[in-house]
Design an enzyme around this catalytic site. Sequence first.
Site, short mmCIF file in Angstrom:
data_model
loop_
_atom_site.label_atom_id
_atom_site.label_comp_id
_atom_site.label_asym_id
_atom_site.label_seq_id
_atom_site.Cartn_x
_atom_site.Cartn_y
_atom_site.Cartn_z
N GLU A 90 0.83 -1.21 0.00
CA GLU A 90 0.00 0.00 0.00
C GLU A 90 0.86 1.26 0.00
OE1 GLU A 90 -4.10 -1.58 2.09
OE2 GLU A 90 -2.49 -0.88 3.40
N GLU B 296 -3.60 -9.92 3.91
CA GLU B 296 -4.49 -9.57 5.02
C GLU B 296 -5.64 -10.56 5.19
OE1 GLU B 296 -2.54 -5.60 4.10
OE2 GLU B 296 -3.05 -7.45 3.03
#
Length: 260
Positions: free
Chosen positions: A111, A131
């Site tokens: 990210e 995740e």
Amino acid sequence: MSDHIRTRHDGGVLEVVIDRPKANAIDLATSRALGLIFRDFRDDPALRVAIVSGAGEKFFCAGWDLKAAASGDAVDGDYGVGGFGGLQELRDLNKPVISAVNGICCGGGLEIALSTDLIIAAEHATFALPEIRSGTVADAASIKLPKRIPYHIAMDMLLTGRWLDVQEAHRWGFVNEVLPADRLMERAWELARLLESGPPLVYAAIKEIVREAEGSTFQTAMNKVTKRQFATVDRLYSSKDQLEGARAFAEKRSPIWKGK
């Protein structure tokens, strides 16, 4: 500011290295420190380009520090002025930022890379959004990645957590260049020097237009440009640099950019 971040200034270039063994993972304190570094970079007119990398040869950044989370860092805690990693939510960052991915780039580390403007990577770099396996959501990546690469590839990464090698990442277009590990930082600095020599007011306008147009129709964004409703565009069109560019072209010489 932090024992886990190293910075180096050289001319108009800022190098930021995440140095938090073993995996360069980011806890709340490190995120807040990164936010202050990138805020100061944004606000310093002498700095024109930033490079972000990770220490060592194995990890760029493994993202959110799950060990810190297990010790009490809240996943929705105070990440600082720029959000997670200092870049994702930093307002009005109108200067180029380069990611030099020197190894594993996953979760929040990916990210961070997606929050930069150019991504170059070493031949051994790998990418993932794992995740899903820890019962949480890659929130920023869920917003950004389907806009950067084909939807079905982004959803594959988000829903399965599978790993991409650097060649596949390059094929799908979210890595600009693949380099031998010993050439990575040299190339990052080459790019940074190229951008440092360019017109900072134009870069600022490009970044604001691209950012704001993401949530607009084409015509709405074009109208704001032509009516000088973007602050960076208005400043550019009123600047000495705008005149300098035209004069340098007419005089067949290289322009001298002042950022004014």
